[in-house]
Design a protein around this motif. Structure first.
Motif, PDB file in Angstrom:
ATOM      1  N   UNK A  59       0.623   4.036   7.674  1.00  0.00           N
ATOM      2  CA  UNK A  59       0.923   2.612   7.639  1.00  0.00           C
ATOM      3  C   UNK A  59       0.900   2.028   9.033  1.00  0.00           C
ATOM      4  N   UNK A  60       0.870   0.704   9.084  1.00  0.00           N
ATOM      5  CA  UNK A  60       0.916   0.014  10.373  1.00  0.00           C
ATOM      6  C   UNK A  60       2.212   0.373  11.114  1.00  0.00           C
ATOM      7  N   UNK A  62       4.998  -0.830  12.331  1.00  0.00           N
ATOM      8  CA  UNK A  62       5.769  -2.072  12.271  1.00  0.00           C
ATOM      9  C   UNK A  62       7.257  -1.865  12.509  1.00  0.00           C
ATOM     10  N   UNK A  72       5.026   1.805   8.719  1.00  0.00           N
ATOM     11  CA  UNK A  72       5.075   0.499   8.046  1.00  0.00           C
ATOM     12  C   UNK A  72       6.520   0.148   7.709  1.00  0.00           C
ATOM     13  N   UNK A 216       5.226  -9.937  -1.679  1.00  0.00           N
ATOM     14  CA  UNK A 216       4.383 -10.482  -2.751  1.00  0.00           C
ATOM     15  C   UNK A 216       4.681 -11.960  -2.966  1.00  0.00           C
ATOM     16  N   UNK A 219       3.093 -14.251  -0.660  1.00  0.00           N
ATOM     17  CA  UNK A 219       1.671 -14.495  -0.936  1.00  0.00           C
ATOM     18  C   UNK A 219       1.466 -15.431  -2.123  1.00  0.00           C
TER      19      UNK A 219
ATOM     20  N   UNK B  49      -3.678 -11.087  -3.885  1.00  0.00           N
ATOM     21  CA  UNK B  49      -2.339 -11.091  -3.271  1.00  0.00           C
ATOM     22  C   UNK B  49      -1.832  -9.663  -3.076  1.00  0.00           C
ATOM     23  N   UNK B  50      -2.062  -8.832  -4.063  1.00  0.00           N
ATOM     24  CA  UNK B  50      -1.639  -7.429  -3.943  1.00  0.00           C
ATOM     25  C   UNK B  50      -2.396  -6.759  -2.801  1.00  0.00           C
ATOM     26  N   UNK B  52      -3.516  -8.279  -0.152  1.00  0.00           N
ATOM     27  CA  UNK B  52      -2.950  -8.813   1.096  1.00  0.00           C
ATOM     28  C   UNK B  52      -1.719  -8.007   1.520  1.00  0.00           C
ATOM     29  N   UNK B  53      -0.868  -7.735   0.567  1.00  0.00           N
ATOM     30  CA  UNK B  53       0.347  -6.980   0.879  1.00  0.00           C
ATOM     31  C   UNK B  53      -0.012  -5.556   1.299  1.00  0.00           C
ATOM     32  N   UNK B  55      -2.762  -4.563   2.684  1.00  0.00           N
ATOM     33  CA  UNK B  55      -3.360  -4.630   4.030  1.00  0.00           C
ATOM     34  C   UNK B  55      -2.288  -4.813   5.095  1.00  0.00           C
ATOM     35  N   UNK B  56      -1.305  -5.617   4.750  1.00  0.00           N
ATOM     36  CA  UNK B  56      -0.234  -5.914   5.689  1.00  0.00           C
ATOM     37  C   UNK B  56       0.552  -4.645   6.058  1.00  0.00           C
ATOM     38  N   UNK B  57       0.894  -3.835   5.078  1.00  0.00           N
ATOM     39  CA  UNK B  57       1.644  -2.614   5.404  1.00  0.00           C
ATOM     40  C   UNK B  57       0.719  -1.505   5.903  1.00  0.00           C
ATOM     41  N   UNK B  58      -0.545  -1.566   5.518  1.00  0.00           N
ATOM     42  CA  UNK B  58      -1.519  -0.614   6.030  1.00  0.00           C
ATOM     43  C   UNK B  58      -1.359   0.790   5.478  1.00  0.00           C
ATOM     44  N   UNK B  78      -2.387   0.949  -6.115  1.00  0.00           N
ATOM     45  CA  UNK B  78      -1.649  -0.306  -6.344  1.00  0.00           C
ATOM     46  C   UNK B  78      -2.628  -1.452  -6.643  1.00  0.00           C
TER      47      UNK B  78
END
Lengths: 453, 453
Positions: A59-60, A62, A72, A216, A219, B49-50, B52-53, B55-58, B78
Motif C-alpha cells: 500500500x501507499x 500513508x 496504507x 467511499x 467519492x 468510485x471503488x 478510486x479508493x 488507487x488511493x490506498x494503493x 474488490x
C-alpha cells in the motif's frame, strides 16, 4: 430524519473550541491509555501475522503501523487495531460493552497522520467516534452481545464517524459512510470457544472498514440512509431487542467518552475491585510478613465468582481469571501485565497466600451489581485482630477515576521503550492539542523507515 | 469433525483430473458468463468510485482490475467484485440465492494471476468455491436472506475456499480460514430501500475478505473451528432457522456448480420465462405487424406478478421490473442490456403493445412455483386465430440450459471491445485448462500498464 442523519448533524456540529477543557484532558488520557496497550502489543504473534499480510498486499506509505511499517491508512489501522487489543488492557465502556480505543484510535490516527492534521482535530474526531460507538453499543446491548463482538460491530460505526470528521465530509456523505459501515459490520463471538485470534482481527478489520466507508462516501458512494433503524438494518438484523432512544438521548449535550473505564490490572475486570483492596493491604502484609496472616476473606458479587472462583490455575491465562490468584498476587504487591508470568504462577509464597484465602458472595455487594462492581476484603491476623477494606467501583471506573499519574504509570510499566523516549511520547500526548499528529508519529518512530524503491 | 473440518477435507481432496469433462466445460462457461458481466460493468459509477479508493490506498502490483489497474490482490478483487455485479446479469443459484461468480471469481482469478497458476488450478478452485458458497446459502435460506445479502455473507466462505485451494493450504489452515471468513461475513439488505451502491460493495468486500482470511490462515492466524454450527457461530447468530444437513449431503459426490443459472435478459428474473416466449413469438409478430395483434394474455405465478405487475414504468430500472414492458419489448425482438434504454422506455410501438397486454396468475403455473418459474402466453390475432406457448423454466436455468453459443452471444452482445479482441478472450476462456491464468490476463489487457515509480 433518520438516525444516521441525526448523527451526521451532531458530527458536523462538534467543534474543538466548544469542548470543555476537562473533556479534552480526559480524551488525551484515553490516547495515553491506547498507546500503553498498542506499544506493548506490537510483538504479539497475531499482530506479526497481521503485519505480514499487510506487507504482502502492500500500500501507499500513508501511515505508520506500531511495528514501524509505513503503509496504507487501511493497513496501518488493521495492524494497530490488532496490536492495541491483544494484551487485553485497553479501555472499556460498561454500558455498551465496547472497547473503543482499539477501533477508533487506529483509524483516526492513521487518517490524521496521512492528512497532516492537528492534535485538536484528532481529539475532536476521537470524541465523535466514541460517542457514536458507545451509543450504537448501548442501543443493542445486551441481546446483540450474545453473538456479536460489540467492539467490532459497533466500533465500525465509531471508526467511520471519526474518519468522516477528520475528512470533513458533508452531512450527506456522513450518512452514506454510515450506510457502508453498517453493511460491513461483523464479528462473531464463536472464536472464544477456541481462544482464537479473531479477537485481534475484529478491531483491526473494524478500523479498516470504518476508513473504507468514509473514503467511499467521499467519492460519492451511497449506502442505506437508515442503516441503523431500517426494516432490514443493523438493529433488526443483528439484535433481538434494542432501545433506540439510546442513540439520540442528550446527543450533543454530553460527552460519552467521559464514561470510559480503564484497566490497571492485567486480569479479568471482575477481579479488579478486590485487587485494588489487596494492593492497599500490601504494605501491612509486607510489614507483618505473610506468616502473620491467619486468613483472608474476599467478598464479591455472584457474577464475579461465577467466572473467577478458581483455586488452582495452571496457566498464565487461567491465573488472570482466578480471584484467589489475583488477590494473592496483589497482596504481595503486584498486578501489572508482567506480574502474570511463569514464575509468579508457581511462586510458593503466592500459593501459600492462596491457601489462606476464601471467596464468597457478599449480599450487600451483590445487590448493587451491575451498577457497582464492588468487593470487600477482611484480613485476620494471628494476634486475633483484623482489617476490613471495601470498594464499590474498581479503580479506572469513572466513579473511581485514575489520576493523570496513574495513566502515566501504566504507560511506563507497559511500554518497552527507553525512559527518555517514553517521556517524549507522554509529553507529546499530554500536549496533543498544541501539535500536529505527524509530530507525535515522529516522536513515536524517531528513525525514519526509508523504503528503497 | 466440525463442518469446517469436513469442508477442508473435501477441498483438499478435489483434483482436476477427477472432475468430469462436462463439469469442466460448464465451469468454463460460468467464467465466460462472469467476464460478460465484468467487462460490461467496468464503466459503472460505483465501480469507478471503488477503483478510486483502491488507487488511493494503493498496493503491490499483483493482479489486474477490469479497469486495467495493476494493484494488490485484495484491491483487484474488490474492484472486480463490484464491476461483475453492477449490470445485474451475473449468475444465480436458486436454492441458495447466491450470485457466486461475482464473489468467487474476482478472488480466485486475482490469486491465480498473482501466483502464476494454471487454468486447471483456477477451474478446481472455482468449483470448490461454488460448492461451499451454495451449501452455506442453502443451509440458511430463506430466514437469513430476509436481512442478509447471501451473495456477500455466504460468498465470503466460498471466496475463502477458492483462495485456500489455490494457495494449497493445509486442512488445518483451511479450517482457520473459514473461521476468519465467517467472522467477517456481512452485508445487509437495508440498502435496497435507497437503491444504494452497497449492492456492489458487498461482493467486492466479500471477495477481499475471502482473500484476507486465506492469507491470514497461511500465516498461522487462527479462527473459530466451528464458525458455521457453533453456539455463537454464523448459523445461530445470523439466521432464525437453518438446515445443517445441506452442508454435507453428498459432499464430494456431486458438483453443485452445475445447478448454476444464468440470465440472458437484463430484467428481473421473474419476467424471464415470459420474455423467452415473447421472443419466440417475435417472428410471427414481425411478419403480421403489430396491428394484427388483438390481445396478448400473459400467465404467470403469483410471486412474479407481486413484483412485476407494472403497467406504466417511468424509469429504465422500473421497466426491468415491469412484466408488461418486458414482454412487449421481447415481442418486438429485444431483451438484452442495451435494449432497456431511454428510447425503448418511451417507444410508442412498445407502449401500444403494452396496452394490448393483460397479465394474470395461471393456477397450473403457480402450483409449480418455486420449483418451476414458468410462464404462458396466448396471443389472439385480429382474424380470430390464436397461438399459445408455454414454458416451465426460464432460459438459463439448468433445466433449460443455455448452449455454448448462447454464452458466447451474451458475451459478444455485452462486452464493449473489438470483435477480434473478444474472439481471443473467448478462445482463451474455452481453452482455459490448457493455459496459465496470466496468459488470459494478457489477452484481456494486451497493453501493459506501466507504472512510473
Amino acid at each position: 430524519m433518520t438516525l444516521s442523519e441525526q448523527l451526521a448533524q451532531y458530527i458536523a456540529d462538534v467543534r474543538f473550541d466548544d469542548i470543555p477543557q476537562d473533556v479534552v484532558q480526559f480524551t488525551k488520557l484515553c490516547i495515553v491509555d491506547y498507546y500503553s496497550s498498542l506499544l506493548k502489543g506490537q510483538e504479539a504473534e497475531p499482530v506479526r501475522m497481521m503485519e505480514q499480510v499487510a506487507q504482502l498486499i502492500g500500500g501507499e506509505q500513508q501511515a505508520t503501523a506500531v511495528t514501524g511499517l509505513k503503509t496504507s491508512i487501511t493497513n496501518a489501522a488493521f495492524i494497530n487495531g490488532g496490536a492495541s487489543h491483544v494484551i487485553e488492557l485497553d479501555d472499556i465502556h460498561k454500558a455498551s460493552i465496547v472497547h473503543a480505543a482499539t477501533v477508533i484510535m487506529p483509524a483516526a490516527i492513521a487518517i490524521a497522520e496521512w492528512k497532516n492534521l492537528s492534535g485538536k482535530q484528532l481529539i475532536e474526531a476521537i470524541i465523535v467516534g466514541y460517542e457514536v460507538a458507545f451509543r450504537v453499543g448501548e442501543t443493542v446491548t445486551p441481546s446483540h452481545y450474545y453473538y456479536f463482538h460489540n467492539t467490532a460491530t459497533c466500533g465500525t460505526f465509531g471508526a467511520a464517524a471519526a474518519v468522516a470528521k477528520l475528512l470533513d465530509l458533508s452531512k450527506e456523505q456522513i450518512v452514506q459512510a454510515f450506510g457502508s459501515a453498517g453493511t460491513q459490520a461483523a464479528g462473531l463471538w464463536e472464536f472464544i470457544e477456541d481462544g482464537a485470534m479473531s479477537k485481534q482481527l475484529h478491531p483491526g478489520k473494524a478500523a479498516m472498514n470504518g476508513i473504507l466507508s468514509a473514503l467511499l462516501a467521499q467519492q460519492g458512494f451511497t449506502g442505506a440512509t437508515a442503516i441503523l433503524e431500517g426494516r432490514r438494518g443493523f438493529f433488526e438484523a443483528m439484535s433481538d431487542e434494542y432501545d433506540v432512544t439510546r442513540m439520540t438521548e442528550k446527543l450533543g449535550q454530553q460527552y460519552k467518552i467521559t464514561e470510559n473505564a480503564f484497566k490497571v490490572h492485567a486480569s479479568c475486570r471482575h477481579t479488579h475491585a478486590a485487587m485494588d483492596l489487596a494492593l492497599e493491604l500490601h504494605k501491612k502484609v509486607e510489614k507483618s510478613g505473610i506468616d502473620f496472616i491467619k486468613s483472608v476473606e474476599v467478598g464479591a458479587y455472584q457474577v464475579a465468582l461465577d467466572i473467577t472462583d478458581a483455586k488452582n490455575p495452571q496457566t498464565i491465562y487461567a491465573a488472570k481469571f482466578s480471584m484467589q490468584f489475583c488477590v494473592a498476587l496483589a497482596l504481595s504487591g503486584e498486578g501489572g501485565f508482567d506480574a502474570f508470568n511463569a514464575d509468579t504462577l508457581q511462586d510458593p509464597t503466592i500459593r501459600k497466600l492462596m491457601e489462606k484465602l476464601t471467596v464468597s458472595v457478599d449480599e450487600n455487594i451483590n445487590s448493587q451489581y451491575p451498577q457497582e462492581w464492588g468487593a470487600k476484603i477482611q484480613i485476620h491476623w494471628q494476634d486475633g485482630s483484623s482489617d476490613v477494606v471495601q470498594s464499590r467501583f474498581p479503580k479506572g471506573d469513572p466513579e473511581n477515576a485514575l489520576t493523570d499519574q496513574d495513566f502515566i504509570n501504566k504507560f511506563n510499566s507497559l511500554v518497552p521503550l527507553e525512559e527518555a523516549h517514553k517521556e517524549k511520547i507522554i509529553h507529546d500526548l499530554l500536549h496533543l492539542e498544541t501539535i500536529q499528529v505527524q509530530q507525535l508519529i515522529r516522536t513515536l518512530h524517531p528513525v525514519e523507515h526509508i523504503s528503497i524503491v
